[in-house]
Write a protein that holds these residues in place. Structure first.
Motif, PDB file in Angstrom:
ATOM      1  N   VAL A 256     -15.072  13.172  26.981  1.00  0.00           N
ATOM      2  CA  VAL A 256     -14.964  11.933  27.714  1.00  0.00           C
ATOM      3  C   VAL A 256     -13.539  11.422  27.503  1.00  0.00           C
ATOM      4  O   VAL A 256     -13.057  11.404  26.378  1.00  0.00           O
ATOM      5  CB  VAL A 256     -15.996  10.903  27.222  1.00  0.00           C
ATOM      6  N   THR A 257     -12.877  10.967  28.563  1.00  0.00           N
ATOM      7  CA  THR A 257     -11.457  10.613  28.508  1.00  0.00           C
ATOM      8  C   THR A 257     -11.132   9.695  27.337  1.00  0.00           C
ATOM      9  O   THR A 257     -10.171   9.923  26.614  1.00  0.00           O
ATOM     10  CB  THR A 257     -11.001   9.920  29.823  1.00  0.00           C
ATOM     11  N   ASN A 258     -11.913   8.650  27.150  1.00  0.00           N
ATOM     12  CA  ASN A 258     -11.611   7.649  26.126  1.00  0.00           C
ATOM     13  C   ASN A 258     -12.253   7.937  24.772  1.00  0.00           C
ATOM     14  O   ASN A 258     -12.134   7.137  23.845  1.00  0.00           O
ATOM     15  CB  ASN A 258     -12.025   6.258  26.598  1.00  0.00           C
ATOM     16  N   ILE A 259     -12.909   9.074  24.636  1.00  0.00           N
ATOM     17  CA  ILE A 259     -13.518   9.397  23.343  1.00  0.00           C
ATOM     18  C   ILE A 259     -12.960  10.749  22.878  1.00  0.00           C
ATOM     19  O   ILE A 259     -11.912  10.793  22.250  1.00  0.00           O
ATOM     20  CB  ILE A 259     -15.067   9.369  23.418  1.00  0.00           C
ATOM     21  N   CYS A 260     -13.636  11.829  23.164  1.00  0.00           N
ATOM     22  CA  CYS A 260     -13.223  13.132  22.625  1.00  0.00           C
ATOM     23  C   CYS A 260     -11.840  13.559  23.105  1.00  0.00           C
ATOM     24  O   CYS A 260     -11.051  14.096  22.326  1.00  0.00           O
ATOM     25  CB  CYS A 260     -14.274  14.197  22.938  1.00  0.00           C
ATOM     26  N   VAL A 261     -11.527  13.315  24.356  1.00  0.00           N
ATOM     27  CA  VAL A 261     -10.195  13.689  24.857  1.00  0.00           C
ATOM     28  C   VAL A 261      -9.127  12.848  24.168  1.00  0.00           C
ATOM     29  O   VAL A 261      -8.136  13.380  23.646  1.00  0.00           O
ATOM     30  CB  VAL A 261     -10.119  13.570  26.394  1.00  0.00           C
ATOM     31  N   LEU A 262      -9.322  11.537  24.108  1.00  0.00           N
ATOM     32  CA  LEU A 262      -8.347  10.637  23.482  1.00  0.00           C
ATOM     33  C   LEU A 262      -8.115  10.993  22.010  1.00  0.00           C
ATOM     34  O   LEU A 262      -6.969  11.078  21.561  1.00  0.00           O
ATOM     35  CB  LEU A 262      -8.809   9.184  23.615  1.00  0.00           C
ATOM     36  N   TYR A 263      -9.168  11.204  21.257  1.00  0.00           N
ATOM     37  CA  TYR A 263      -9.009  11.490  19.832  1.00  0.00           C
ATOM     38  C   TYR A 263      -8.426  12.883  19.591  1.00  0.00           C
ATOM     39  O   TYR A 263      -7.707  13.098  18.608  1.00  0.00           O
ATOM     40  CB  TYR A 263     -10.320  11.264  19.077  1.00  0.00           C
ATOM     41  N   THR A 264      -8.677  13.795  20.499  1.00  0.00           N
ATOM     42  CA  THR A 264      -8.038  15.113  20.410  1.00  0.00           C
ATOM     43  C   THR A 264      -6.550  14.983  20.700  1.00  0.00           C
ATOM     44  O   THR A 264      -5.723  15.583  20.002  1.00  0.00           O
ATOM     45  CB  THR A 264      -8.715  16.108  21.375  1.00  0.00           C
ATOM     46  N   VAL A 265      -6.197  14.190  21.696  1.00  0.00           N
ATOM     47  CA  VAL A 265      -4.780  13.950  22.003  1.00  0.00           C
ATOM     48  C   VAL A 265      -4.089  13.291  20.811  1.00  0.00           C
ATOM     49  O   VAL A 265      -2.980  13.682  20.432  1.00  0.00           O
ATOM     50  CB  VAL A 265      -4.618  13.108  23.290  1.00  0.00           C
ATOM     51  N   CYS A 266      -4.735  12.323  20.208  1.00  0.00           N
ATOM     52  CA  CYS A 266      -4.174  11.659  19.021  1.00  0.00           C
ATOM     53  C   CYS A 266      -3.883  12.687  17.925  1.00  0.00           C
ATOM     54  O   CYS A 266      -2.774  12.736  17.382  1.00  0.00           O
ATOM     55  CB  CYS A 266      -5.149  10.597  18.520  1.00  0.00           C
TER      56      CYS A 266
ATOM     57  N   ALA B 154     -12.699  12.931  32.616  1.00  0.00           N
ATOM     58  CA  ALA B 154     -13.602  11.904  33.144  1.00  0.00           C
ATOM     59  C   ALA B 154     -14.175  11.075  32.005  1.00  0.00           C
ATOM     60  O   ALA B 154     -14.357  11.564  30.886  1.00  0.00           O
ATOM     61  CB  ALA B 154     -14.738  12.549  33.937  1.00  0.00           C
ATOM     62  N   ALA B 155     -14.483   9.823  32.328  1.00  0.00           N
ATOM     63  CA  ALA B 155     -15.083   8.892  31.368  1.00  0.00           C
ATOM     64  C   ALA B 155     -16.358   8.311  31.959  1.00  0.00           C
ATOM     65  O   ALA B 155     -16.681   8.533  33.130  1.00  0.00           O
ATOM     66  CB  ALA B 155     -14.092   7.780  31.026  1.00  0.00           C
ATOM     67  N   LEU B 156     -17.049   7.536  31.146  1.00  0.00           N
ATOM     68  CA  LEU B 156     -18.280   6.887  31.611  1.00  0.00           C
ATOM     69  C   LEU B 156     -17.980   5.782  32.615  1.00  0.00           C
ATOM     70  O   LEU B 156     -18.789   5.511  33.496  1.00  0.00           O
ATOM     71  CB  LEU B 156     -19.072   6.339  30.422  1.00  0.00           C
ATOM     72  N   THR B 157     -16.809   5.120  32.474  1.00  0.00           N
ATOM     73  CA  THR B 157     -16.417   4.078  33.433  1.00  0.00           C
ATOM     74  C   THR B 157     -14.972   4.306  33.861  1.00  0.00           C
ATOM     75  O   THR B 157     -14.175   4.884  33.111  1.00  0.00           O
ATOM     76  CB  THR B 157     -16.528   2.658  32.824  1.00  0.00           C
ATOM     77  N   LYS B 158     -14.636   3.826  35.030  1.00  0.00           N
ATOM     78  CA  LYS B 158     -13.267   3.918  35.546  1.00  0.00           C
ATOM     79  C   LYS B 158     -12.310   3.155  34.630  1.00  0.00           C
ATOM     80  O   LYS B 158     -11.204   3.621  34.337  1.00  0.00           O
ATOM     81  CB  LYS B 158     -13.215   3.369  36.990  1.00  0.00           C
ATOM     82  N   LYS B 159     -12.737   1.983  34.160  1.00  0.00           N
ATOM     83  CA  LYS B 159     -11.907   1.153  33.278  1.00  0.00           C
ATOM     84  C   LYS B 159     -11.558   1.913  31.992  1.00  0.00           C
ATOM     85  O   LYS B 159     -10.405   1.928  31.570  1.00  0.00           O
ATOM     86  CB  LYS B 159     -12.645  -0.145  32.941  1.00  0.00           C
ATOM     87  N   ASP B 160     -12.548   2.547  31.369  1.00  0.00           N
ATOM     88  CA  ASP B 160     -12.301   3.323  30.152  1.00  0.00           C
ATOM     89  C   ASP B 160     -11.374   4.504  30.421  1.00  0.00           C
ATOM     90  O   ASP B 160     -10.497   4.820  29.605  1.00  0.00           O
ATOM     91  CB  ASP B 160     -13.613   3.836  29.562  1.00  0.00           C
TER      92      ASP B 160
END
Length: 186
Positions: A136-146, A163-169
């Protein structure tokens, strides 16, 4: 494909020493009605397919990083039960099935690096640049990028492949990856 494949021989990489990561494109995230369905995940399959085909053609390693939780995993206090090892939900969606030369790294937490073999595999390839796709863009993808940034990797995120659960996230995470972790968003 075996659970985790340890690198036996090094492929020839392109001059950028790039590796393609496919994060959590599993039935429990992608399939309609799945336990942790990300509806937009189905929309990114064509883009990820293109990335995979391009990587394979260029000799870039394709590495699938996949949740493989234990029954009663502590993460299930935050999220519905998903991607339990040995279940159909933990399988990569058939549209993105790994090829015989692709690699699989299982993970128990958000980051594809945390307590996994990913760093070892990437070092054997001499990778310095990662193309990261999936959910998910704001979870697993984000923390992997970090974690990739902290380890000195250059990162590219094809925005039609996350992709994420919401467009905002989704938008927030892309902005964070670009501003805070110097990821190239294309």
């Amino acid at each position: 494909m075996e659970q985790e494949k340890i690198l036996v021989k090094t492929k020839n990489l392109n001059s950028a020493n790039t590796a393609l990561l496919i994060c959590d494109m599993l039935n429990d995230f992608v399939k309609k009605g799945a336990s942790l369905e990300v509806p937009a995940a189905r929309d990114i399959i064509p883009g990820i397919k293109k990335e995979i085909l391009s990587a394979r053609k260029s000799g870039i390693p394709v590495i699938y990083c996949c949740d493989a939780h234990i029954k009663n995993d502590p993460e299930f206090s935050l999220w519905p039960e998903h991607a339990v090892e040995g279940t159909e939900g933990a399988c990569i969606v058939k549209e993105l099935a790994p090829g015989k030369d692709d690699f699989l790294v299982t993970k128990k937490r958000y980051s594809c690096f945390y307590k996994t073999s990913l760093q070892k595999v990437l070092k054997q390839f001499g990778a310095t640049h990662l193309i990261i796709t999936g959910v998910v863009t704001n979870i697993c993808v984000l923390y992997t990028v970090c974690d990739a940034y902290m380890r000195g990797y250059a990162v590219t995120i094809p925005q039609n492949c996350v992709a994420a659960l919401t467009k905002k996230d989704h938008v927030y995470a892309l902005q964070q990856m670009k501003r805070i972790f110097n990821a190239k968003i294309r």
